[in-house]
Scaffold this motif. Sequence first.
Motif, short mmCIF file in Angstrom:
data_model
loop_
_atom_site.label_atom_id
_atom_site.label_comp_id
_atom_site.label_asym_id
_atom_site.label_seq_id
_atom_site.Cartn_x
_atom_site.Cartn_y
_atom_site.Cartn_z
N LEU A 229 -1.35 -1.15 0.13
CA LEU A 229 -0.38 -0.57 1.07
C LEU A 229 0.43 0.55 0.41
O LEU A 229 0.64 1.60 0.99
N ARG A 230 0.90 0.29 -0.80
CA ARG A 230 1.78 1.28 -1.43
C ARG A 230 1.01 2.50 -1.94
O ARG A 230 1.46 3.62 -1.80
N GLU A 231 -0.11 2.25 -2.62
CA GLU A 231 -0.75 3.34 -3.36
C GLU A 231 -2.15 3.68 -2.90
O GLU A 231 -2.43 4.81 -2.49
N PHE A 232 -3.05 2.70 -2.99
CA PHE A 232 -4.46 3.04 -2.89
C PHE A 232 -4.84 3.67 -1.56
O PHE A 232 -5.54 4.68 -1.52
N ALA A 233 -4.36 3.12 -0.46
CA ALA A 233 -4.80 3.61 0.85
C ALA A 233 -4.45 5.08 1.01
O ALA A 233 -5.32 5.91 1.30
N VAL A 234 -3.20 5.42 0.78
CA VAL A 234 -2.78 6.79 1.04
C VAL A 234 -3.36 7.75 0.00
O VAL A 234 -3.80 8.85 0.34
N LEU A 235 -3.43 7.30 -1.25
CA LEU A 235 -3.94 8.19 -2.30
C LEU A 235 -5.44 8.44 -2.11
O LEU A 235 -5.92 9.58 -2.19
N LEU A 236 -6.16 7.36 -1.80
CA LEU A 236 -7.60 7.49 -1.60
C LEU A 236 -7.89 8.41 -0.40
O LEU A 236 -8.73 9.31 -0.47
N THR A 237 -7.13 8.18 0.68
CA THR A 237 -7.33 9.02 1.86
C THR A 237 -7.07 10.49 1.53
O THR A 237 -7.86 11.37 1.87
N VAL A 286 -1.00 15.01 11.82
CA VAL A 286 -1.25 13.92 12.75
C VAL A 286 -2.26 12.94 12.17
O VAL A 286 -2.09 11.72 12.27
N TRP A 287 -3.31 13.47 11.54
CA TRP A 287 -4.43 12.61 11.20
C TRP A 287 -4.34 11.93 9.85
O TRP A 287 -4.94 10.88 9.66
N LEU A 288 -3.62 12.49 8.90
CA LEU A 288 -3.56 11.80 7.61
C LEU A 288 -2.89 10.43 7.74
O LEU A 288 -3.40 9.45 7.19
N PRO A 289 -1.76 10.30 8.50
CA PRO A 289 -1.22 8.96 8.69
C PRO A 289 -2.19 8.02 9.40
O PRO A 289 -2.30 6.84 9.03
N ILE A 290 -2.93 8.54 10.39
CA ILE A 290 -3.89 7.67 11.09
C ILE A 290 -4.97 7.19 10.12
O ILE A 290 -5.30 6.00 10.07
N LEU A 291 -5.48 8.13 9.33
CA LEU A 291 -6.52 7.77 8.36
C LEU A 291 -5.97 6.82 7.32
O LEU A 291 -6.67 5.91 6.85
N THR A 292 -4.70 7.02 6.93
CA THR A 292 -4.09 6.11 5.97
C THR A 292 -4.01 4.69 6.54
O THR A 292 -4.30 3.71 5.85
N VAL A 328 6.75 -5.65 5.23
CA VAL A 328 6.48 -4.38 5.89
C VAL A 328 6.98 -3.19 5.05
O VAL A 328 6.54 -2.06 5.23
N VAL A 329 7.88 -3.46 4.09
CA VAL A 329 8.46 -2.35 3.34
C VAL A 329 7.38 -1.60 2.56
O VAL A 329 7.42 -0.36 2.45
N HIS A 330 6.38 -2.33 2.07
CA HIS A 330 5.31 -1.67 1.32
C HIS A 330 4.46 -0.78 2.22
O HIS A 330 3.97 0.26 1.82
N PHE A 331 4.30 -1.26 3.47
CA PHE A 331 3.57 -0.42 4.43
C PHE A 331 4.28 0.91 4.61
O PHE A 331 3.67 1.97 4.52
N TRP A 332 5.60 0.83 4.82
CA TRP A 332 6.33 2.08 5.07
C TRP A 332 6.43 2.97 3.84
O TRP A 332 6.35 4.20 3.95
N THR A 333 6.56 2.36 2.67
CA THR A 333 6.61 3.21 1.47
C THR A 333 5.30 3.96 1.29
O THR A 333 5.30 5.12 0.85
#
Lengths: 394, 266
Positions: A229-237, A286-292, A328-333
Amino acid sequence: MTDTTTPPAAEMPPPVAARPPGFAVVAVEDVPMLAPHGDWTVWTIAQIETDLRPYLTGEAALSARGIDVSALGALDTAGAHVLWQLVAASQSAGIAALYGDHPTALRLLDEVVPHTHPPAALVPDTRSIAIKLLDQIGEATVRIGRETADTLEFVGRTVVALAKAVMDPRRLRWLPIVAVMESAGFNAIPIVATLSFFIGAVVAFMGATTLAQFGATVFTVELVGISVLREFAVLLTAIIIAGRSDSAFTAQIGAMKMNQEIDAMRTLGLDPMDMLVVPRVIALLVWLPILTLVAMLAGLIGGGAVAVLQLDISPTYFLYRLQENVGVVHFWTGMAKAPVFAVIMAIIGCRQGLLVGNDVISLGRNTTAAVVQAIFMVIVVDAIFAMVYLELDL
Amino acid sequence: MISADAITATLPVDDGEVAIRLRGVANRFGDHTIHEGLDLDVLRGETVGVVGGSGTGKSVLLRAIIGLRAPSSGSVRVLGLDPWSADPREVATLRGRWGVMFQDGALFSALTVRENVMVPLKEQTDMGPCLLREIADLKISMAGLPASAGDLLPSELSGGMRKRAALARALALDPEILFLDEPTAGLDPITAGRFDALVNELKSTLGLTVYLITHDLDTLRDACDRIIVLADRRVTAAGPLDYVREHAEGWLADYFRGPRGRAALG
């Protein structure tokens, strides 16, 4: 120079069965003459190049006052050039005499002589290695400084264009926005989901192996949840999109630039910032958050699958621990980084595209630069986020 | 001996005297037929100018002759050899005997002008680096470029210089046939006139056969021995400019008798 990349079957035979070239100095009516024999063509002269070289460079001189062409076979401009060089080196001034009959020699020599220049000496670089190194370091430093200033300027222009678009939404170009959304965002869902699933699974495996030594296998859930949630999803995307879509932005805009389409837009009163940059920024925004989000779900499913199938943690317990201990805090971070990365990447990709020159090399160079800069900036900004979150105790 | 003022597309001469011989060439794109039963002879040492309206397949025919797009049927002979032969040696031999200049030059953008000219020399001959450089500089100068142009990249050249650089590369191996696709398109009239003069000069000194595609009436008048007209999927007229002009019909009549034609040809 033998070309090793050409397969032997395609090796070019001389077009006409050639006789090897050669030369001698003979006395014709008591005048020393250069008497070439055999074929002197582009295909054959390489055979005697080593014999000729000292004469061509002036290290040795023939004492010939002209050329006796009576024994000469085929001749072309390359051969005529070499013949002339031989004679010209031997006499500093005056016109060499041509003796004997040859169908083309006179014509070819006439053609070649005005275009024959003395071979230019190559100027070797005599600077020491230390100086060259300093030179390169200095150049690179100046270049980085300029690049940073230019990027900031481009960021400013993009922000102005975005602000204008927000103030007056009619300025927005919906068609390109939706088109970019599809190609850069929607079409990336499968690859993002697949890779994130595997990363989640790998983290679960690695974590479980280590945690098992402390009898704390169950903490795998927290490990997967927090890291994904914190790192891998957003960084990988972000990294996938940098490689997949940012490079496409640069290549598309760069190809348009080479084709003068950008100039055409300007003359038609269309601002490339509005037409090309703003749609791409908005589409990624719009799409980077969706992909994340997709990556987060896929990563959790991957980790969950390993937990359920290998670690005997029930799905219900997995979800319970996720809810209670991760939160949920990790999701939002994690999610908060997505729009920031989106803007950074879109701006870098578009800017590199607009910087493409008129040649193919710059297209390749700028596409590489776009991907490298985007990944670099994403990771640097991610580190900044980590420090800020640390200070905020998030 | 057939003189260069022949007025038929095919000529009753031996293979040895023709540079290009096409028989029954057809080119089709799916259902769309560009050429059908096209016959043409080009003599050695002559310059032919190929004209035709848009879509008459001037470039398609050129590509069939120089081995880039196979004709759907028919035979192509260049210097008595088949550019579509199954024998790679035959094709390779042929490639060393012709030079092709594409419309926009098609110079390798990563290489300087000199390196561009050196590419065919390097690949096809065994010359050492010094000789390569000298021969490349000779060709660059013969194509009418200043010696300093050798170090420039194609993107740093003007349109006219790019065409000359492309000509220098096409001349690198002292070809027997030179194919020029719209050599003067996009050039100002003075540069275009100089280019025509250059082609004439090279042709007369090197004894080249020149096959050129053009819309430029000045080029047809100044540089071409014979005009080849493509229309109705084949060669509809061939001959010296004056003959073709007198017997022009349809598109060709408009072409010659329009204001530009009258201005150029009087």
